[in-house]
Design an enzyme around this catalytic site. Structure first.
Site, PDB file in Angstrom:
ATOM      1  N   HIS A   1       0.367  -7.939  -2.492  1.00 31.33           N
ATOM      2  CA  HIS A   1      -0.807  -7.563  -1.704  1.00 31.33           C
ATOM      3  C   HIS A   1      -1.998  -8.255  -2.359  1.00 31.33           C
ATOM      4  CE1 HIS A   1      -3.469  -4.189   0.189  1.00 31.33           C
ATOM      5  NE2 HIS A   1      -3.654  -5.372   0.734  1.00 31.33           N
TER       6      HIS A   1
ATOM      7  N   ASP B   1       0.940  -8.932   2.157  1.00 33.82           N
ATOM      8  CA  ASP B   1      -0.301  -8.874   2.911  1.00 33.82           C
ATOM      9  C   ASP B   1      -1.264  -9.786   2.164  1.00 33.82           C
ATOM     10  OD1 ASP B   1      -2.753  -8.395   3.961  1.00 33.82           O
ATOM     11  OD2 ASP B   1      -2.585  -6.210   3.963  1.00 33.82           O
TER      12      ASP B   1
ATOM     13  N   GLU C   1       0.822  -1.221   0.000  1.00 30.81           N
ATOM     14  CA  GLU C   1       0.000   0.000   0.000  1.00 30.81           C
ATOM     15  C   GLU C   1       0.855   1.269   0.000  1.00 30.81           C
ATOM     16  OE1 GLU C   1      -3.535   0.375   2.309  1.00 30.81           O
ATOM     17  OE2 GLU C   1      -4.110  -1.711   2.030  1.00 30.81           O
TER      18      GLU C   1
ATOM     19  N   ASN D   1      -4.161 -10.870   3.284  1.00 30.69           N
ATOM     20  CA  ASN D   1      -5.541 -10.695   3.729  1.00 30.69           C
ATOM     21  C   ASN D   1      -6.146 -12.025   4.161  1.00 30.69           C
ATOM     22  OD1 ASN D   1      -6.427  -7.905   3.734  1.00 30.69           O
ATOM     23  ND2 ASN D   1      -5.820  -7.932   1.579  1.00 30.69           N
TER      24      ASN D   1
END
Ligand SMILES: [Zn+2]
Ligand SMILES: [Zn+2]
Length: 474
Positions: free
Chosen positions: A425, A463, A306, A465
């Site tokens: 990500h 990441d 991000e 998630n």
């Protein structure tokens, strides 16, 4: 004629050490409206913008709670005063506030005593951001020595005269000019005082204003809150149990890795984080905390997620370069995204130049993989549906690095010690578990090809998630 169309501040509450960049919209002499500055060094049609920052010192100034910046302080920690901790840190709004904060507050005392034990060498590093004004910061207007109005080291607010610009006898307010740049970084001397930003178009020849000045007031400057120590979760030893760690270490040497989703500014909205005060969500405030924390881990490899394009170019890349890191970046694709092009985020991988050198960079765009997958196996009639489910703009950045340390060539003389680092990500939506799984599968297939062709150890950061036991667990 050059004129100001609009001025506003990103947050009303200024924070010590956190640069304020006002939004200034100008109408240039040719009629164009732009946020680009017209400085004295590059005037437009013989006109330029002049900026001034003032600190408004009032006799009625009050100390502020170090935990709750909007509250007036009622008690002071005497331990702080004895330990020469910046006085702003010693104030609390209530006895309960002080006892609630004690677990974190006592860390200041411990740090201060260890800093003193080391001849104070560490003190500057720990408290430097509060400025050299230190214990004088909450003296009332006029009683401080002139040196209290100087600037903190490393803060560039432009040349500033050390005398009051004006005094209003009736209100007991004194204005000190504190800055002559468009931006201003509040110092410890500003704590508890409001600031005023003033801008006016000026004639280059006569150096006199050609129109009315526009000004805007801030709330009182607050000290930067002490960051709360992180509560890190220890990874269960069983997770690493199946790896043959001893042989890896002996052949490669050891290094450390940090993976961190920094929350892009574009997503740090007051809607999403309504429990958070606005000033704490501003990018200028968050970026300095992020940088301090990231650098503090001293990791050999840093994988960030991000990271906005503009923040990578203007901030992380140059700042981490100063700390010896080389940077690689891959921004998200934008088939779905429709926001500000500078606010597109992506993955950034940094590595210490003294530990690794860059060999090769691969970029994975899951949108492209989705296209070839659907072209290959999905019937034409279902292609559109399949693509709209899989195309989510997610990406991965893969870097092949060569270690400059470790047991070089002991087993295979002449062999380069390479390492492949993936940073990704994965899609965030909870109802797209199949998409998450497919993205990770696609990444691993790609890594497998690199590993097989070159026999390189792999490191997969990101990441995902997903938590252990959920759909993705690698
Ligand atoms: Zn204390
Ligand atoms: Zn408080």
């Amino acid at each position: 004629m050059l004129s100001v169309v609009r001025v506003h501040l990103p947050s009303e509450i200024p924070i010590v050490g956190c640069e304020i960049t006002p939004y200034v919209l100008l109408r240039r002499p040719d009629g164009a409206v732009s946020t680009n500055d017209v400085p004295e060094t590059a005037p437009a049609d013989g006109q330029f913008m002049r900026y001034r920052w003032y600190r408004i010192q009032s006799d009625r100034k009050v100390p502020i709670c170090s935990v709750h910046p909007m509250e007036q302080a009622t008690i002071q920690c005497l331990g702080c005063l004895k330990s020469k901790i910046p006085v702003a840190k010693s104030y609390h709004c209530s006895a309960k506030c002080f006892s609630d904060a004690w677990q974190h507050h006592k860390v200041l005392h411990e740090r201060a005593s260890s800093a003193l034990n080391e001849n104070g060498a560490e003190e500057e590093e720990l408290f430097g951001r509060f400025g050299s004004g230190g214990s004088g910061v909450l003296s009332t207007a006029g009683s401080g020595s002139l040196s209290n109005f100087g600037q903190s080291p490393g803060v560039n607010n432009g040349p500033v005269p050390f005398y009051p610009s004006g005094t209003d006898k009736n209100s007991g307010e004194t204005w000190f000019e504190v800055g002559r740049s468009r931006t201003y970084t509040p110092t410890a001397d500003d704590i508890g005082h409001a600031l005023k930003f003033e801008c006016v178009a000026v004639d280059s020849e006569k150096k006199s204003p050609i129109g009315p000045s526009t000004s805007i007031m801030t709330s009182r400057v607050i000290p930067a809150p002490t960051p709360t120590p992180r509560r890190l979760i220890q990874v269960n030893g069983d997770v690493l149990g199946h790896l043959d760690l001893d042989s890896q270490i002996s052949s490669l040497g050891t290094f450390t890795v940090l993976s961190y989703n920094i929350l892009a500014d574009a997503y740090a909205t007051t809607d999403a984080y309504s429990y958070c005060p606005t000033w704490a969500l501003t990018w200028n405030y968050r970026r300095q905390n992020l940088l301090r924390e990231i650098i503090g881990y001293h990791a050999d490899i840093i994988c960030l997620q991000e990271v906005q394009v503009n923040h990578f170019e203007d901030f992380f890349s140059p700042e981490l370069d100063k700390h010896g890191y080389q940077a690689l970046y891959k921004k998200r694709t934008t088939e779905v995204y429709s926001g500000n092009p500078m606010a597109i985020d992506g993955c950034a991988t940094f590595f210490r130049r003294d530990k690794f050198s860059h060999v090769k960079k691969y970029e994975v765009e899951f949108n492209k993989a989705a296209q070839s997958l659907t072209d290959a196996i999905i019937p034409a009639a279902q292609k559109r549906v399949a693509l709209s489910r899989l195309i989510k703009d997610n990406i991965a950045l893969i870097a092949v690095l060569e270690a400059k340390f470790g047991n070089h060539g002991a087993e295979n003389p002449g062999k380069r010690q390479l390492l492949c680092v993936a940073n990704t990500h994965i899609n965030v939506h909870q109802d797209l578990k199949d998409v998450k799984l497919w993205e990770v599968h696609t990444l691993l297939k790609g890594l497998e090809k690199i590993a097989v062709s070159a026999d390189i150890p792999m490191l997969v950061c990101g990441d995902f998630n997903s938590t252990p036991g959920r759909c993705i667990c690698i």
